[in-house]
Scaffold this motif. Sequence first.
Motif, PDB file in Angstrom:
ATOM      1  N   SER A   1       0.758  -1.250  -0.061  1.00 17.59           N
ATOM      2  CA  SER A   1       0.055  -0.003  -0.137  1.00 17.59           C
ATOM      3  C   SER A   1       0.886   1.329   0.178  1.00 17.59           C
ATOM      4  CB  SER A   1      -1.168   0.064   1.369  1.00 17.59           C
ATOM      5  OG  SER A   1      -2.055   0.359   1.003  1.00 17.59           O
ATOM      6  N   ASP A   2       0.391   2.079  -0.808  1.00 16.77           N
ATOM      7  CA  ASP A   2       1.029   3.653  -0.709  1.00 16.77           C
ATOM      8  C   ASP A   2       2.402   3.700  -1.515  1.00 16.77           C
ATOM      9  OD1 ASP A   2      -0.405   5.476   0.648  1.00 16.77           O
ATOM     10  OD2 ASP A   2       1.064   5.823   1.947  1.00 16.77           O
ATOM     11  N   CYS A   3       2.641   2.617  -2.354  1.00 21.42           N
ATOM     12  CA  CYS A   3       4.120   2.844  -3.027  1.00 21.42           C
ATOM     13  C   CYS A   3       3.680   3.422  -4.436  1.00 21.42           C
ATOM     14  CB  CYS A   3       4.629   1.503  -3.492  1.00 21.42           C
ATOM     15  SG  CYS A   3       3.580   0.473  -4.361  1.00 21.42           S
ATOM     16  N   GLY A   4       2.365   3.756  -4.731  1.00 23.65           N
ATOM     17  CA  GLY A   4       2.133   4.666  -5.873  1.00 23.65           C
ATOM     18  C   GLY A   4       1.498   3.981  -6.994  1.00 23.65           C
ATOM     19  N   LYS A   5       1.017   2.505  -6.759  1.00 26.91           N
ATOM     20  CA  LYS A   5       0.334   1.923  -7.721  1.00 26.91           C
ATOM     21  C   LYS A   5      -0.711   2.715  -8.460  1.00 26.91           C
ATOM     22  CE  LYS A   5      -0.517  -1.517  -5.130  1.00 26.91           C
ATOM     23  NZ  LYS A   5       0.019  -0.934  -3.830  1.00 26.91           N
ATOM     24  N   THR A   6      -1.430   3.133  -7.695  1.00 31.33           N
ATOM     25  CA  THR A   6      -2.791   3.663  -8.439  1.00 31.33           C
ATOM     26  C   THR A   6      -2.149   4.958  -9.201  1.00 31.33           C
ATOM     27  OG1 THR A   6      -4.249   2.945  -6.626  1.00 31.33           O
ATOM     28  CG2 THR A   6      -4.961   5.019  -7.661  1.00 31.33           C
ATOM     29  N   THR A   7      -1.214   5.726  -8.686  1.00 27.36           N
ATOM     30  CA  THR A   7      -0.865   6.828  -9.204  1.00 27.36           C
ATOM     31  C   THR A   7      -0.312   6.536 -10.717  1.00 27.36           C
ATOM     32  OG1 THR A   7      -0.235   7.751  -7.099  1.00 27.36           O
ATOM     33  CG2 THR A   7       0.822   8.872  -9.134  1.00 27.36           C
ATOM     34  N   ILE A   8       0.468   5.422 -10.599  1.00 26.28           N
ATOM     35  CA  ILE A   8       1.162   4.822 -11.970  1.00 26.28           C
ATOM     36  C   ILE A   8      -0.168   4.595 -13.065  1.00 26.28           C
ATOM     37  CG2 ILE A   8       2.224   2.945 -13.242  1.00 26.28           C
ATOM     38  CD1 ILE A   8       3.942   2.608 -10.598  1.00 26.28           C
ATOM     39  N   LEU A   9      -1.180   4.078 -12.505  1.00 25.04           N
ATOM     40  CA  LEU A   9      -2.181   3.602 -13.393  1.00 25.04           C
ATOM     41  C   LEU A   9      -3.035   4.597 -13.834  1.00 25.04           C
ATOM     42  CD1 LEU A   9      -4.339   0.504 -13.352  1.00 25.04           C
ATOM     43  CD2 LEU A   9      -5.746   2.855 -12.996  1.00 25.04           C
ATOM     44  N   ASN A  10      -2.991   5.735 -12.815  1.00 27.67           N
ATOM     45  CA  ASN A  10      -3.761   6.860 -13.469  1.00 27.67           C
ATOM     46  C   ASN A  10      -3.131   7.704 -14.378  1.00 27.67           C
ATOM     47  OD1 ASN A  10      -5.952   6.733 -11.741  1.00 27.67           O
ATOM     48  ND2 ASN A  10      -5.312   7.992  -9.950  1.00 27.67           N
ATOM     49  N   ILE A  11      -1.661   7.593 -14.517  1.00 29.48           N
ATOM     50  CA  ILE A  11      -0.899   8.243 -15.265  1.00 29.48           C
ATOM     51  C   ILE A  11      -0.961   7.423 -16.846  1.00 29.48           C
ATOM     52  CG2 ILE A  11       1.708   8.743 -16.114  1.00 29.48           C
ATOM     53  CD1 ILE A  11       2.100   9.291 -13.206  1.00 29.48           C
ATOM     54  N   LEU A  12      -0.874   5.923 -16.620  1.00 26.54           N
ATOM     55  CA  LEU A  12      -1.243   5.182 -17.890  1.00 26.54           C
ATOM     56  C   LEU A  12      -2.608   5.580 -18.686  1.00 26.54           C
ATOM     57  CD1 LEU A  12       0.011   1.675 -16.982  1.00 26.54           C
ATOM     58  CD2 LEU A  12       0.948   3.770 -18.600  1.00 26.54           C
ATOM     59  N   ALA A  13      -3.635   5.985 -17.772  1.00 32.99           N
ATOM     60  CA  ALA A  13      -5.044   6.153 -18.126  1.00 32.99           C
ATOM     61  C   ALA A  13      -5.296   7.304 -18.698  1.00 32.99           C
ATOM     62  CB  ALA A  13      -6.084   6.057 -16.905  1.00 32.99           C
ATOM     63  N   GLY A  14      -4.239   8.407 -18.212  1.00 29.52           N
ATOM     64  CA  GLY A  14      -4.267   9.860 -18.683  1.00 29.52           C
ATOM     65  C   GLY A  14      -5.005  10.799 -17.524  1.00 29.52           C
ATOM     66  N   LEU A  15      -5.410  10.006 -16.523  1.00 32.28           N
ATOM     67  CA  LEU A  15      -6.198  10.870 -15.729  1.00 32.28           C
ATOM     68  C   LEU A  15      -5.371  11.694 -14.761  1.00 32.28           C
ATOM     69  CD1 LEU A  15      -8.602   8.188 -14.651  1.00 32.28           C
ATOM     70  CD2 LEU A  15      -9.207  10.093 -15.751  1.00 32.28           C
ATOM     71  N   ASP A  16      -4.017  11.280 -14.645  1.00 28.38           N
ATOM     72  CA  ASP A  16      -2.969  12.079 -13.931  1.00 28.38           C
ATOM     73  C   ASP A  16      -1.878  12.443 -14.989  1.00 28.38           C
ATOM     74  OD1 ASP A  16      -1.744  13.385 -11.860  1.00 28.38           O
ATOM     75  OD2 ASP A  16      -1.576  11.574 -10.600  1.00 28.38           O
ATOM     76  N   HIS A  17      -0.911  13.334 -14.440  1.00 28.46           N
ATOM     77  CA  HIS A  17       0.046  13.667 -15.500  1.00 28.46           C
ATOM     78  C   HIS A  17       1.530  13.201 -14.786  1.00 28.46           C
ATOM     79  CE1 HIS A  17       0.016  17.094 -12.821  1.00 28.46           C
ATOM     80  NE2 HIS A  17       1.239  17.188 -12.956  1.00 28.46           N
ATOM     81  N   ALA A  18       2.420  12.990 -15.517  1.00 26.41           N
ATOM     82  CA  ALA A  18       3.638  12.479 -14.897  1.00 26.41           C
ATOM     83  C   ALA A  18       4.549  14.015 -14.641  1.00 26.41           C
ATOM     84  CB  ALA A  18       4.444  11.278 -15.844  1.00 26.41           C
ATOM     85  N   ASP A  19       5.266  14.026 -13.770  1.00 25.74           N
ATOM     86  CA  ASP A  19       6.136  15.611 -13.594  1.00 25.74           C
ATOM     87  C   ASP A  19       7.224  15.172 -14.461  1.00 25.74           C
ATOM     88  OD1 ASP A  19       4.566  16.833 -11.667  1.00 25.74           O
ATOM     89  OD2 ASP A  19       4.971  15.247 -10.264  1.00 25.74           O
ATOM     90  N   ASP A  20       7.876  14.185 -14.521  1.00 24.53           N
ATOM     91  CA  ASP A  20       8.810  13.922 -15.610  1.00 24.53           C
ATOM     92  C   ASP A  20       8.662  12.810 -16.432  1.00 24.53           C
ATOM     93  OD1 ASP A  20      10.691  15.942 -14.940  1.00 24.53           O
ATOM     94  OD2 ASP A  20      11.335  14.769 -12.994  1.00 24.53           O
ATOM     95  N   GLY A  21       9.274  12.671 -17.756  1.00 25.77           N
ATOM     96  CA  GLY A  21       9.005  11.426 -18.416  1.00 25.77           C
ATOM     97  C   GLY A  21       7.742  11.494 -19.175  1.00 25.77           C
ATOM     98  N   ALA A  22       7.352  10.307 -19.879  1.00 27.67           N
ATOM     99  CA  ALA A  22       6.422  10.249 -20.714  1.00 27.67           C
ATOM    100  C   ALA A  22       5.855   8.655 -20.770  1.00 27.67           C
ATOM    101  CB  ALA A  22       6.786  10.614 -22.133  1.00 27.67           C
TER     102      ALA A  22
END
Lengths: 301, 281
Positions: free
Chosen positions: A46-67
Motif C-alpha cells: 500500500s502507498d507505493c504509488g500503484k494507483t498513481t502509475i495507473l492513473n498516469i497510464l490512463a491519462g487521468l493524472d500527469h507525470a512530472d517527468d518522463g512520458a
Amino acid sequence: MRRPFVSVEGIARRFPGVSGAPPQTVFADLWFGIEEGEFLCLIGHSDCGKTTILNILAGLDHADDGAVVVAGREIDGPSLDRAVIFQSHALLPWLSAEGNIAFAVRSRHPDWSRAQVAEACRRWIDLVGLSAAAAKRPAQLSGGMKQRVGIARALAVSPKILLMDEPFSALDALTRGTLQEEVNRIVAETKLTAFMITHDVDEAILLADRILLMTNGPEAKIAEVIVNTLPRPRTRHDIHHLPGYYELRNHIVDFLIDRSRRLAGAMPPEWTARAVPEVRPAATAATRHAAESAASPRRPA
Amino acid sequence: MRATRPVASLALACLLLALFVGAWQLSSSTGLGTAAVADPEYAALVGAAAATGGQTPFPSPIEVAARIWEHITDPFYVRGTNDQGIGIQLAYSLARVLAGFTLAALLAIPLGFLIGMSPLLYGALNPFIQVLRPISPLAWMPLALYTIRDSSVSSIFVIFICSVWPMLLNTAFGVATVRKEWLNVARTLECSALRTAFRVILPAAAPTIMTGMRISIGIAWLVIVAAEMLVGGTGIGYFVWNQWNNLSLADIVTAILLIGVIGMVLDQILAMATRAVAYQE
Ligand SMILES: Nc1ncnc2c1ncn2[C@@H]1O[C@H](COP(=O)(O)OP(=O)(O)OP(=O)(O)O)[C@@H](O)[C@H]1O
Ligand SMILES: [Mg+2]
C-alpha cells in the motif's frame, strides 16, 4: 531500440508537501513496457504509488517527468482506447446497471440508434452474467455484481488496453475466483493488452505474463520483473500443480514480506532503472525438477 | 428510529387539535381573550380604529370556521379593488413568488454551475455573495421601488433576491463536490464538456440543487407576505393588512391558515421533485 506497445519512459510523480513539508516524490525514473496482448501485473505494498502509475497510464493524472508512449505516440490525456476498471467500481449511482453500460457504449458510438445501443448492452450484460439485474441501480447490487458492471462498462468501449486497479480486492474469495477467470477468458479472447494492480499473489500468478515487483514508497522503484513461465491456459483449480508454481509464489511472497522493505533504501549495484533485471523462478525450478526426476531412477534404492 | 405508528400519531394529532380548539372556544365564550388595550402610544402607532380593535372580541372557532367556509366556497369574487376574494389574492401572491423564483432559478443554477466548476470564479464571487446573502430582502424594497417604479414588479424583484442565494450556493456546492471518480469515468469515456455537464455533473448535483430550490421557495413564500404588506395593492399579504385595518380578525385567521397550507403544498411539491432526482450511493 524497439519500443514496446506501451512504453513507460522515466516517469516521476511528486506531490507538494502538506503545510510546508518538502515535496513528496512518490516515484521517479520509472521504466517499463507492456507488449501488445500481454497481461502485466503490478504488485507492491500500500502507498507505493500503484494507483498513481495507473492513473498516469490512463491519462487521468500527469507525470512530472518522463512520458508514456502508446503505439508510438505520447499520451496526453484519457482515451477510449484505454479503459479503466476502477478500484471502487465508480458506477454512476443514478443509472441502472444497463444505463451505466449504455453510457459507455454511447461514448464509443455516438451515432448508434437506441436499438443498436440496447443490443450492445444486452450482449455485454449477458457476457458478465448480469441479465437478471440489468435494471437495478448500483446501490441494489452486491459488490461482485457492481464490479461485473464495471468490467462490462470498460469492455463495452472496445478498448485496446484494459487498466485495472485492484478490481477484485473488495470481493469474497469465491466471487473473486469466478471474476478472475472471466477476465482471464475475455482478455485472452479479445487479445487485449492488460495492466492490473493487485495485492493478491495468486491472482497475479494466474493472470499475468509478467509481474512487476515494486519496493515500498516513497521513491518506490521497480525492483524486479518476474516472467511467469507457467504454461497457459491456467485455471484456479490446477495452477498449483504446475511445476515451479510454489517457487514462483514463494519468490513473490518473500519479496513482499522482506525485500520490498529492505530494497526501498538501497538497490543492489547491478540494478538500473532502465533495465530492471528479469527473473524466472518457475522456469528455473521446473528445469531443476526435471533434472532431479531424470536423475532419481539411477539413484540406488 | 423506533417504528412509527401512523394511526396512533394521527389520533394523537386529532386529539391535540380538538384540545386546542376546545380551549380556544372556552376562552372566547368566557371573554378571556378580550382584555382591553388602551396604550396611547400604541393607538398613535396603529391608528385609533385599530387600537380600539383590541377591544373587539377575538372570534370563536365557530365564527372563524364559518368565515373560512365563506372564503372557500367563494374564493374568486371581485367587489372593487379593495375587496377581492381570498383566492384571487393568493393567486397574485403565488404568481409573484413563482415569477421571482423562476427568474432566480434561471440565473442561479447556470451561474452556480460555473462557480462550482471554477475555483477561480468561486473565489472572485464569494465575497460578494457572502455580503449580499445576509441582507434582508425587504431592505431592497425602497431601492427596487425607486428604480423599477412598479410595486408589483418590485415585490417580484424582492422574491428574486431572496430566493437566488440558496439556489446559487447549493448549486455551486453540489457541482463542486461531485465525486472525482465519476468525473474520471466521464474523462476516460472522452465525454465532451457539455455531455459531462448534463450527464454526470447535473444528475450528481441534482439532489443538492433541489434542496436549494426547496429552501428558496420556503423563504420566498415567507417574504411575499411581508413584501405585499409593505407595497399594498394586491396579494395575500395586502389582504391580511387590509383585514387588520377592517378589524376582521376572522379573515386574518383564515388567511394565516391558508398561507400555511399553501406554503406546505409548495414545500411538498419540491420535496417530491427532490425525491425524484435522489439516488443512493
Ligand atoms: N492527489 C494527491 N495529493 C497528494 N498526495 C497524493 C495524491 N495522490 C496520491 N498521493 C500520495 O501518493 C502516494 C501513493 O498513492 P497511491 O494511491 O498511488 O498508492 P497505492 O500504491 O495505490 O496504494 P493502495 O495499495 O493503498 O491503493 C501516497 O503516499 C499518497 O499519499
Ligand atoms: Mg491504489
